[in-house]
Motif scaffolding. Structure first.
Motif, mmCIF file in Angstrom:
data_model
loop_
_atom_site.group_PDB
_atom_site.id
_atom_site.type_symbol
_atom_site.label_atom_id
_atom_site.label_comp_id
_atom_site.label_asym_id
_atom_site.label_seq_id
_atom_site.Cartn_x
_atom_site.Cartn_y
_atom_site.Cartn_z
ATOM 1 N N ALA A 67 -113.156 -4.258 -45.957
ATOM 2 C CA ALA A 67 -114.383 -3.485 -46.153
ATOM 3 C C ALA A 67 -114.964 -3.382 -44.615
ATOM 4 C CB ALA A 67 -115.382 -4.173 -47.246
ATOM 5 N N ARG A 68 -115.121 -4.204 -43.804
ATOM 6 C CA ARG A 68 -115.676 -4.236 -42.611
ATOM 7 C C ARG A 68 -114.626 -3.172 -41.716
ATOM 8 N NH1 ARG A 68 -116.080 -9.872 -43.012
ATOM 9 N NH2 ARG A 68 -114.179 -10.084 -41.615
ATOM 10 N N ALA A 69 -113.338 -3.000 -41.900
ATOM 11 C CA ALA A 69 -112.534 -2.266 -41.191
ATOM 12 C C ALA A 69 -112.339 -0.863 -41.793
ATOM 13 C CB ALA A 69 -111.274 -2.640 -41.176
ATOM 14 N N GLY A 70 -113.365 -0.619 -42.807
ATOM 15 C CA GLY A 70 -113.322 0.718 -43.375
ATOM 16 C C GLY A 70 -112.150 1.326 -44.326
ATOM 17 N N VAL A 71 -111.565 0.108 -44.670
ATOM 18 C CA VAL A 71 -110.361 0.474 -45.725
ATOM 19 C C VAL A 71 -111.063 0.610 -47.113
ATOM 20 C CG1 VAL A 71 -108.237 -0.697 -46.980
ATOM 21 C CG2 VAL A 71 -108.789 -1.251 -44.439
ATOM 22 N N GLU A 72 -110.508 1.630 -47.719
ATOM 23 C CA GLU A 72 -110.981 2.273 -49.122
ATOM 24 C C GLU A 72 -110.348 1.850 -50.280
ATOM 25 O OE1 GLU A 72 -111.063 6.490 -48.700
ATOM 26 O OE2 GLU A 72 -112.797 6.514 -47.184
ATOM 27 N N HIS A 73 -108.951 1.289 -50.143
ATOM 28 C CA HIS A 73 -108.210 0.910 -51.159
ATOM 29 C C HIS A 73 -107.685 -0.283 -51.131
ATOM 30 C CE1 HIS A 73 -104.984 2.634 -54.029
ATOM 31 N NE2 HIS A 73 -105.518 1.512 -54.651
ATOM 32 N N VAL A 74 -107.675 -1.289 -52.086
ATOM 33 C CA VAL A 74 -107.266 -2.618 -52.316
ATOM 34 C C VAL A 74 -106.508 -2.907 -53.350
ATOM 35 C CG1 VAL A 74 -108.098 -5.119 -52.635
ATOM 36 C CG2 VAL A 74 -109.410 -3.672 -50.933
#
Length: 355
Positions: free
Chosen positions: A77-84
């Protein structure tokens, strides 16, 4: 980006050609800078590293795993990733003698609670001689349910709307080591009397392809992953499993199998609880419906996967997930034990004493 340094994590990185890596059990977070620019982060719950399964108490083990998952999702989330994407197993849906095909939920945002469909085991019930039943979530299925719950909770806490949980069938591939793959290290294949157990497998290559399809097509929710043929589940019947594996089957009544397995687990002879036995002797076949509809096409059949598994386990000897010396396995067999998973504590101790 695939996090972790487990066999499954390493295999997925090789298939996907992505970065990642961390020490630990496969769920450790990478530094934030390593995740910048990633389209998705893959968090591995089904690590394929049975030998590294901790021996600490279940509650402590799951609490630690949950903290690692939260750390990984927070870093994403901190890195701006949108998909887990989380890697689990279809065994969480439960195995039973009359188990119907496990389908993907129609609602992409729904993640099944396996306890609502019979739990991770519907062992009939896995009671020992004292009449005490094994906890339905005490084994590997329960661990993975806890992993999924932690993943979803962490994603919700950090506002990540795009979450996918992949639940593969019996997973095989380089260095993949699970209770289910160790089932084929035994001198005999354990079967339960009166139950037909078809086997569906999936190769790590195809799981990697499933991750790619899920990310590219922005698929969310639960996706099952298993070998398919002409759009239908590809399974091996008992006779074909015997033919490919070269192992004979030993057939026991369910009550005997589960009661003995639970007793030996409590004595510390077997590493896995009786609840996990259900997934080795009862079916849990998946449809892979949503992935197939999205264009996913596995390159490995269930037979191909089993041939790979048989080659990998050649020369190894195991009893109920515990690897033993060849002469120990022979001693157990000569004593008339059901050496695929069962025996008696006395026979086991005698065999160990002769090493």
């Amino acid at each position: 980006m695939v996090l972790g340094d487990s066999p499954v994590a390493r295999g997925l990185r090789a298939v996907l050609g992505t970065g990642g890596g961390a020490s630990g059990d496969g769920t450790d977070a990478a530094p934030r800078d390593d995740l910048l620019g990633a389209d998705a982060v893959v968090v591995v719950g089904q690590t394929g590293d049975f030998a590294a399964v901790p021996t600490r108490r279940v509650a402590e083990q799951r609490a630690l795993a949950a903290e690692q998952v939260r750390s990984a999702v927070a870093a994403a989330a901190r890195a701006g990733v949108e998909h887990v994407v989380g890697i689990s197993s279809a065994m969480v849906e439960g195995a039973a003698p009359d188990r119907q095909l496990i389908d993907d939920p129609d609602d992409p945002d729904e993640v099944h609670d396996a306890h609502g469909t019979g739990g991770p085991t519907t062992v009939a019930d896995s009671a020992d001689g004292d009449g005490a039943a094994a906890a339905p979530d005490s084994g590997a299925a329960g661990d993975l349910l806890a992993f999924e719950a932690a993943l979803l909770a962490a994603a919700a806490d950090h506002g990540l709307a795009r979450v996918t949980v992949l639940r593969p069938a019996v997973l095989v591939g380089p260095d993949v080591d699970t209770l289910l793959t160790r089932h084929f290290e035994a001198p005999r294949i354990l079967t339960v009397r009166g139950v037909r157990r078809d086997w569906q497998l999936v190769h790590l290559d195809d799981l990697g392809a499933a991750v790619a399809v899920a990310v590219e097509r922005r698929l969310t929710g639960v996706l099952t992953v298993g070998a398919v043929r002409d759009g239908l589940p590809d399974v091996l019947g008992p006779d074909e499993v015997v033919e490919v594996s070269g192992l004979r089957a030993v057939d026991l009544p369910a009550a005997v199998a589960f009661a003995t397995a639970e007793r030996l687990h409590r004595l510390g002879v077997l590493p896995a609880p009786a609840s996990d036995l259900a997934c080795t002797v009862y079916p849990w076949t998946v449809t892979s419906r949503r992935l197939v509809a999205a264009g996913w096409s596995p390159g490995w059949s269930s037979r191909d996967c089993l041939e790979v598994l048989v080659e990998q386990t050649s020369g190894r000897n195991g009893v109920g997930g515990r690897r033993v010396a060849r002469r120990d396995a022979a001693a157990l067999g000569a004593a008339g034990a059901a050496v695929a998973l069962l025996g008696t504590a006395a026979v086991w101790r005698q065999a160990r004493g002769r090493r």
